[in-house]
Design a protein around this motif. Structure first.
Motif, PDB file in Angstrom:
ATOM      1  N   GLU A 249       0.864  -1.107   0.287  1.00 21.45           N
ATOM      2  CA  GLU A 249      -0.067  -0.017  -0.619  1.00 21.45           C
ATOM      3  C   GLU A 249       1.003   1.941  -0.322  1.00 21.45           C
ATOM      4  N   GLN A 250       2.206   1.229   0.333  1.00 23.02           N
ATOM      5  CA  GLN A 250       2.951   2.560   0.904  1.00 23.02           C
ATOM      6  C   GLN A 250       3.439   2.491  -0.639  1.00 23.02           C
ATOM      7  N   GLU A 251       3.804   1.348  -1.152  1.00 25.39           N
ATOM      8  CA  GLU A 251       4.705   1.727  -2.788  1.00 25.39           C
ATOM      9  C   GLU A 251       3.540   2.537  -3.917  1.00 25.39           C
ATOM     10  N   ILE A 252       2.347   1.555  -3.241  1.00 23.77           N
ATOM     11  CA  ILE A 252       0.488   2.787  -4.500  1.00 23.77           C
ATOM     12  C   ILE A 252       0.717   4.253  -4.324  1.00 23.77           C
ATOM     13  N   ILE A 253       0.504   4.392  -2.895  1.00 24.01           N
ATOM     14  CA  ILE A 253       1.027   5.399  -2.330  1.00 24.01           C
ATOM     15  C   ILE A 253       1.865   6.352  -3.511  1.00 24.01           C
ATOM     16  N   TYR A 254       3.400   5.935  -2.822  1.00 22.92           N
ATOM     17  CA  TYR A 254       5.207   6.916  -3.397  1.00 22.92           C
ATOM     18  C   TYR A 254       4.518   6.703  -5.036  1.00 22.92           C
ATOM     19  N   TYR A 255       4.262   5.946  -5.766  1.00 23.46           N
ATOM     20  CA  TYR A 255       4.013   6.432  -6.978  1.00 23.46           C
ATOM     21  C   TYR A 255       2.675   7.294  -7.842  1.00 23.46           C
ATOM     22  N   SER A 256       2.074   6.763  -7.034  1.00 22.32           N
ATOM     23  CA  SER A 256       0.801   8.054  -7.238  1.00 22.32           C
ATOM     24  C   SER A 256       1.251   9.233  -6.433  1.00 22.32           C
ATOM     25  N   VAL A 303       0.224   0.601 -11.307  1.00 22.55           N
ATOM     26  CA  VAL A 303      -0.224   1.018  -9.728  1.00 22.55           C
ATOM     27  C   VAL A 303      -1.792   0.977  -9.339  1.00 22.55           C
ATOM     28  N   PRO A 304      -2.421   0.154  -8.780  1.00 25.06           N
ATOM     29  CA  PRO A 304      -4.005  -0.637  -8.915  1.00 25.06           C
ATOM     30  C   PRO A 304      -4.542   1.279  -8.121  1.00 25.06           C
TER      31      PRO A 304
END
Length: 397
Positions: A249-256, A303-304
């Protein structure tokens, strides 16, 4: 570190199983070699208690005669049968005979007679051992008391332990084989996993750098936004971690967060760099960057949910934001996090109309806007981040 420890735990368990099985098998082998025989095993003729090995001795029905009054001559035939799965070694037969008896000839053995006891030993060149499920014969011609019938006949032997008799041996062999295969398979899978993890890290690093380059290209449209994407992504990931979200979840937020302003690529440089107040039309044009960014990111499956995250990163907690005026937890958590991170970078960056705000003023502003613009839970976390020195890690302008 947890994954590393888990791998070592599994390796330790498999290694222990293999070691224990190997020691057990070796122990049985050593047992078979160092204690290869059991002494004191004696079989008496017609002794049912020793059914694994039997001995029989009798007078040949056609070969007996009267030698003199009270003395007969006869052929005595003996049979030793090994019914077991063990090999018999160093066998010895003892026969009690009447006084005055003597042997005239013999075969399949070495015969020794003392007093009234005949002792028969294995021949030098053959029949020294009796294989499992095998039979050997021996015999002799003897002159003895008329009417004598062999009754007191004993067989003493040593036996080599055959590991096939032990179920434990085969169980250990099977476990050893299965554990060995599992160990090799696990090592192979672990090696493959390490390779995939390294490849995944390279892939993530490539994607992250590519996105950063793309974000940097957008930031060049306005001097005010230099390193903005890097800082917002840094703050967003830290907020997500402190909120207790998983690494994924941290990765998704980071890329977003890196691409949260991608919609500004359609906003003219003149508007982005304008020092005077914006007109209503210009302000509306800027507001549209969130929706435009979401439209650009549709179909970016790596990135979902990134499209919705970017669309709502300007929604306010009290419903006064855009583009849809969502309220509270109607706003995606990732969007709320990026909203706070975005504000933190904006307040800690210079603008044409003001200087960089001090940490005290930034904290005061977040407290003032809690439950209005920002999620109050995230406000508490961002204040902790500021107190912990997060602003010293930001990229300078």
């Amino acid at each position: 570190m947890k994954k590393f420890n888990a791998n070592f735990l599994i390796l330790g368990i498999l290694g222990s199983i293999i070691l224990c099985c190997g020691v057990g098998i070796m122990g049985l082998h050593l047992h078979a070699k160092t204690i290869s025989t059991r002494s004191g095993l004696t079989v008496r003729m017609n002794d049912e208690a020793k059914s694994d090995v039997t001995i029989a001795l009798g007078i040949h029905s056609d070969k007996h005669w009267t030698q003199s009054p009270g003395v007969m001559g006869a052929e005595f035939d003996g049979v030793i049968t090994n019914h077991s799965y063990s090999e018999l070694n160093h066998w010895r037969v003892q026969i009690k005979v009447p006084d005055g008896s003597y042997i005239d000839s013999s075969w399949n053995g070495i015969y020794d007679m003392h007093g009234n006891t005949i002792t028969i030993y294995p021949p030098v060149d053959y029949n020294r051992s009796i294989a499992p499920k095998e039979t050997i014969t021996f015999g002799f011609i003897m002159y003895t008391q008329a009417g004598y019938t062999p009754k007191d006949v004993t067989l003493t032997y040593f036996t080599s332990i055959n590991l096939r008799e032990y179920g434990l041996y085969w169980i250990l062999i099977v476990i050893f084989g299965v554990a060995s295969v599992a160990f090799v398979t696990y090592l192979s899978a672990l090696s493959r996993l390490r390779y995939l993890e390294r490849a995944q890290k390279k892939s993530k690093a490539f994607i992250s750098q590519t996105l950063q380059l793309f974000a940097h290209a957008i930031e060049t449209k306005g001097d005010y936004s230099k390193n903005h994407a890097k800082n917002v992504s840094l703050y967003s990931k830290e907020l997500a971690a402190r909120y207790g979200l998983s690494e994924h979840e941290q990765e998704i937020i980071y890329y977003s967060a890196i691409l949260h302003d991608i919609g500004k690529i359609s906003v003219s440089d003149a508007i982005l760099n304008k020092n005077s107040p914006l007109t209503d039309e210009e302000y509306e044009n800027i507001r549209e960057h969130a929706e435009r960014g979401a439209n650009l990111l549709y179909g970016f499956e790596y990135v979902p949910g990134i499209a919705d995250i970017v669309r709502h990163h300007h929604e306010n907690y009290d419903g006064s934001g855009y583009p849809f005026g969502l309220i509270g937890e109607e706003i995606p958590l990732a969007s709320r996090i990026i909203c706070v991170a975005n504000a933190l970078d904006a307040m800690s960056s210079p603008r044409a109309y003001r200087d960089v705000l001090t940490e005290d003023k930034i904290v005061a502003e977040f407290r003032r806007c809690s439950e209005r613009q920002f999620d109050p839970k995230l406000v508490d976390l961002v204040i902790q981040m500021i107190e912990d020195g997060i602003l010293q890690k930001r990229q300078a302008y």
